[in-house]
Scaffold this active site. Structure first.
Site, PDB file in Angstrom:
ATOM      1  N   SER B  94       0.786  -1.369   0.138  1.00  0.00           N
ATOM      2  CA  SER B  94      -0.072  -0.100  -0.087  1.00  0.00           C
ATOM      3  C   SER B  94       0.680   1.118   0.038  1.00  0.00           C
ATOM      4  O   SER B  94       1.714   1.487  -1.080  1.00  0.00           O
ATOM      5  CB  SER B  94      -0.873   0.128   1.167  1.00  0.00           C
ATOM      6  N   ASP B 232      -2.155   6.404  -3.000  1.00  0.00           N
ATOM      7  CA  ASP B 232      -1.234   5.697  -2.400  1.00  0.00           C
ATOM      8  C   ASP B 232      -0.612   4.489  -3.662  1.00  0.00           C
ATOM      9  O   ASP B 232      -1.061   4.698  -4.595  1.00  0.00           O
ATOM     10  CB  ASP B 232      -1.170   4.830  -1.188  1.00  0.00           C
TER      11      ASP B 232
END
Lengths: 477, 435
Positions: B94, B232
């Site tokens: 992530s 992200d």
């Protein structure tokens, strides 16, 4: 008539030690072999990949190919993960025959190759074999080094910014076929319009061989030419006659000029002549030499267990014949050393200079067809130009610790009565034929190989051979 | 502990090796026993390494693998459900730095694996008792590309007519193609920043914080754009820069979505009291998107999110979805400029401080904190949150790092500092009694 008494498997089979993956030994005659779901797991493959990159060093490029086995993709992924984590790059060539992997290595200037295959073994097996940048198999010495890294888990891991990359090269089989076509006289073969039955055993050569033959103007009948790791058509070992019954029937039924059978990874080919007769691998090797070396006066390299027919051919084409120990690395090593033209094994794998330093089951076909077309002769007519021999293989028990003394004893006893070759075991030669007495590397037995021109002589030779070992043993006690 | 608040995260070739990845896949295969799974990855340099190890592990256990390649996490979660897979496996870390990678698991409903399920997987890994099949039962690998189904679904979920000029910064992550594409599809013009997939994250660090997004902020100002959006590394998060070129605070962005999505809203214990002001019903959960999704499901909530750019729209699916959230924000700003939405919300002051604490001491210290606490209006779902009506503080051990954190919020700075002191006093007392 070419079918000798060989009921047994080839020498490779006998000597193939699958390598106890868990017991400190990893590599047999053919790299690592194991049983899926038992000892050849993804973790083993990943560790092998890491062992290879640790051996080669970071930043190198490794080509990976695999055969049709159900477990091949699984092992490929595991190898890729190991290789990348060790900081080497991967070029994936996908499902290909072993000789095509060798070809790819030289073509792509890669640093090493990995072939995932268990060759002729049953479908529950798979294996991993390493290759050098020149397309030759790793030498036993190299395998031992990999083994050491593997068991010490002495791996060099790459950092996140040094990890390897993967690329796919899926056009290689096309290039390979084109390269073969350039090596033979295409027009001559095309004009002959051969009818050929191909039994690829559902292995890795299932597409390449029929495609090549069609492009050489042949009418091809396909048998088991669908990629299938279940090997539904037949057992992948073409060196056993009973596996080729179907092929033989088809050759007869279609009145074909030739029948061809590959093993699982296409580094060997076995021929069936136009009469439906099974031709042993060393006879087709001999005929390949006849085709390849005519008017060349070259050098032939053959293992000591090869039929005398190779000597007949060598004389016919005025070639020099060099004997080597049994096994592909020995043959390739000698060929490189002498810059020899051709080498081969009795299992149907032939090695050609200026091609790749590995056994070929596909290029061999092209040379045989070229000779048939050029000389306008059938396969059996060509084969009949040379005498036929009969062979047998058997064994006698002998404790490991006595093997070397027995060998020595035999040499001493017979050196004045026979022509003797001691490169690998003891080979005794006279006018009737030859005997090869060879200690097994894996079992407490002495192997006895015999070849003669008649069945009667063969039986005599065999009994004689068994007695030699038995006598040598009793004399030691 | 292998699993954190959002799956497994670790540094590649340190803790996260090919071997561990393989073991995770074989453990999941053992847990599932049979069936099909979908596998995807973000753009990290180690993605292929982890993915290959996992494919091999799954095949060896008789599981069929549908390889989706590089894909945003929400897309993978969506396809897990849409393609009726037994599970979805996403190789991603992530927003973590590039040397990290990780694995996040999704169930048949497209929802993240709960801690209970994760513990079962972990137990199988520890026992190393993996399912292994014979050669004739080995799984098969297929490639799958059904991203268009996901795109179709999220595009159908919004009603956008107005056209905007939008700058998108995808952090060189796996949302790099899809987010600019969907925004163009709804009629807006897109300027892209860091939208070439690259595991080295050359443009900026993948965590979408104000500091990391200075380029985007500058770009929005220079181009006079209506909106700036940033993901992200795997596009499960989105944050915004308003039409005045200001980074929209996490809590305010969360509040803007919450106001639009319905009445019943789920958020975490560390989210602002701003949510209490703008929403009818607030349900608080532990920190982490897994807890939020679980809270939404259990309470049949309309929307859930965290003050980190993580937003879940349960009418589409239960995965945090930065791409869908981007579209939703465009839908929202049709009615009112983002800057005026932001300005209409009250400004609260938040202070965060962290205190070193060994992993093994965390539980004991938190037990002492609970004992020493004399407060009445408290929440103990995840750490200790004390509410004072006009302010609050939270003492909570970090799920991934060796810290205990104190977060406090009030309407002015003085009050916030006061709350911080109160929290600190309580924590210090607890730490002292332990020694």
């Amino acid at each position: 008539m070419k079918l000798s008494l060989i009921k047994s498997t080839s020498i490779d089979d006998i000597d193939n030690d699958c390598g106890e993956i868990m017991n400190g030994k990893l590599f047999g005659t053919f790299g690592t072999r194991g049983i899926i779901g038992r000892n050849l797991t993804p973790n083993v493959a990943t560790k092998l990949g890491l062992s290879l990159t640790t051996y080669l060093g970071k930043g190198k490029t490794i080509v990976i190919g695999y055969d049709t086995r159900t477990s091949s993709l699984m092992l490929e992924h595991a190898m890729i993960s190991g290789i990348i984590s060790g900081g080497c790059h991967v070029k994936r060539v996908g499902l290909i025959p072993t000789p095509v992997l060798s070809y790819t290595l030289t073509r792509l200037n890669a640093d090493a190759g990995v072939m995932i295959t268990a060759s002729h073994n049953p479908p529950q097996y798979n294996g991993i074999k390493f290759w050098n940048s020149d397309g030759s198999a790793f030498l036993p010495k190299q395998d031992r080094e990999i083994e050491k890294i593997f068991f010490n888990e002495d791996f060099t891991l790459a950092k996140w910014n040094e990890l390897g990359k993967t690329e796919e090269f899926l056009g290689i089989p096309r290039e390979y076929i084109d390269a073969i076509k350039k090596r033979v006289n295409m027009n001559t073969i095309k004009k002959a319009k051969f009818k050929v039955v191909v039994d690829a055993g559902n292995g890795a050569a299932s597409e390449i061989t029929p495609t090549l033959l069609r492009e050489l103007g042949c009418q091809v009948v396909e048998l088991n030419c669908k990629f299938d790791g279940f090997f539904p058509g037949r057992n992948p070992n073409p060196n056993e006659l009973e596996n080729l019954k179907n092929l033989i029937e088809h050759v007869k039924k279609f009145s074909a000029d030739l029948g061809l059978a590959h093993d699982g990874d296409g580094d060997r080919v076995i021929f069936i002549d136009e009469n439906g007769e099974y031709v042993t691998g060393d006879r087709s090797f001999a005929l390949s030499c006849f085709s390849f070396l005519e008017k060349k006066r070259g050098i032939i390299v053959a293992p000591v267990a090869t039929s005398t027919v190779i000597r007949d051919v060598a004389e016919r084409v005025s070639a020099k014949l060099i004997w080597t120990p049994i096994g592909e690395p020995s043959i390739v090593g000698k060929m490189k050393e002498l810059n020899a033209d051709i080498g081969g094994e009795e299992n149907g794998g032939v090695i050609f200079r200026d091609w790749v330093w590995a056994r070929e089951g596909i290029l061999t076909i092209a040379y045989i067809l070229e000779m048939m077309a050029k000389k306008r002769k059938t396969f059996s007519e060509l084969d009949n130009e040379f005498p036929t021999y009969r062979q047998i293989k058997t064994s006698v028990s002998c404790p490991d610790e006595k093997k070397s003394q027995v060998s020595k004893r035999i040499q001493e006893t017979f050196s004045d009565k026979y022509e003797i070759i001691t490169i690998d075991g003891v080979k005794l030669i006279n006018d009737d034929g030859w005997l090869l007495l060879r200690p097994s590397g894996t079992e407490p037995i002495f192997r006895v190989f015999a070849e003669a021109k008649t069945n009667k002589k063969l039986e005599e030779l065999k009994d004689f051979g068994l007695n030699i070992v038995k006598n040598a043993l009793s004399e030691l006690d | 502990m292998l699993f954190g608040t959002s799956g497994i995260r670790a540094i590649v070739n340190k803790r996260l090796t090919s071997n561990l990845a393989m073991n995770i896949s074989m453990a999941l295969a053992t847990y599932l026993h049979e069936g099909n799974i979908i596998l995807g990855r973000d753009t990290r340099t180690s993605g292929r390494m982890i993915e290959s190890a996992m494919v091999s592990g799954f095949l060896s256990s008789g599981i069929n693998v549908y390889s989706a390649g590089i894909i945003p996490t929400p897309t993978l979660a969506f396809l897990t459900k849409y393609l009726k897979m037994e599970a979805g496996v996403m190789v991603t870390a992530s927003h973590n730095p590039p040397e990290y990678n990780g694995v996040k698991l999704w169930d048949q409903k497209g929802m993240a694996y709960t801690p209970i399920m994760e513990r079962e997987i972990e137990e199988i890994i520890n026992q190393a008792n993996f399912k292994r099949v014979q050669w004739d039962k080995i799984g098969k690998e297929f490639r799958v590309d059904q991203t268009h189904k996901y795109i179709e679904t999220i595009l159908n979920s919004v009603d956008i007519e107005k056209k905007f000029e939008i700058v998108v910064d995808c952090a060189n992550g796996s949302g790099s193609k899809i987010t600019p594409y969907v925004i163009r599809s709804v009629g807006s013009s897109v300027v892209t920043l860091n939208c070439q997939k690259d595991g080295f994250f050359p443009g900026r660090a993948p965590e979408p914080t104000e500091k990391n997004l200075f380029q985007l902020i500058k770009m929005v100002k220079i181009l006079n754009s209506n909106l700036g959006l940033a993901h992200d590394g795997d596009a499960d998060r989105v944050v915004a820069v308003d039409d005045k070129g200001r980074f929209v605070p996490f809590d305010k962005l969360l509040a803007i979505y919450a106001m639009n999505e319905g009445k019943k809203i789920v958020t975490t214990v560390d989210a602002s009291m701003l949510l209490d002001e703008v929403c009818d019903t607030i349900i608080r959960t532990k920190v982490g998107d897994v807890a939020v999704a679980d809270g939404i499901l259990k309470n049949r909530a309309d929307f859930g999110g965290e003050p980190s750019g993580s937003f879940i729209f349960p009418s589409i699916h239960l995965a945090p979805d930065g791409i869908l959230a981007a579209l939703k924000l465009i839908e929202i700003i049709q009615k009112e400029k983002l800057s005026s939405l932001v300005d209409s919300l009250p400004n609260f002051v938040t202070i965060r401080e962290k205190f070193s604490c060994k992993e093994k001491d965390k539980k004991n210290i938190m037990d002492r904190v609970f004992e020493e606490s004399k407060y009445e209006d408290i929440l103990t779902i995840d750490g200790l949150r004390v509410n004072f009506g006009d302010s609050w503080f939270l003492i909570r051990p970090s799920g991934t790092e060796p810290y205990i954190r104190i977060t406090c919020e009030a309407k002015d700075e003085k009050k916030a500092k006061q709350r911080l002191e109160e929290g600190k006093t309580l924590l210090m007392k607890a730490m002292k009694t332990l020694k």
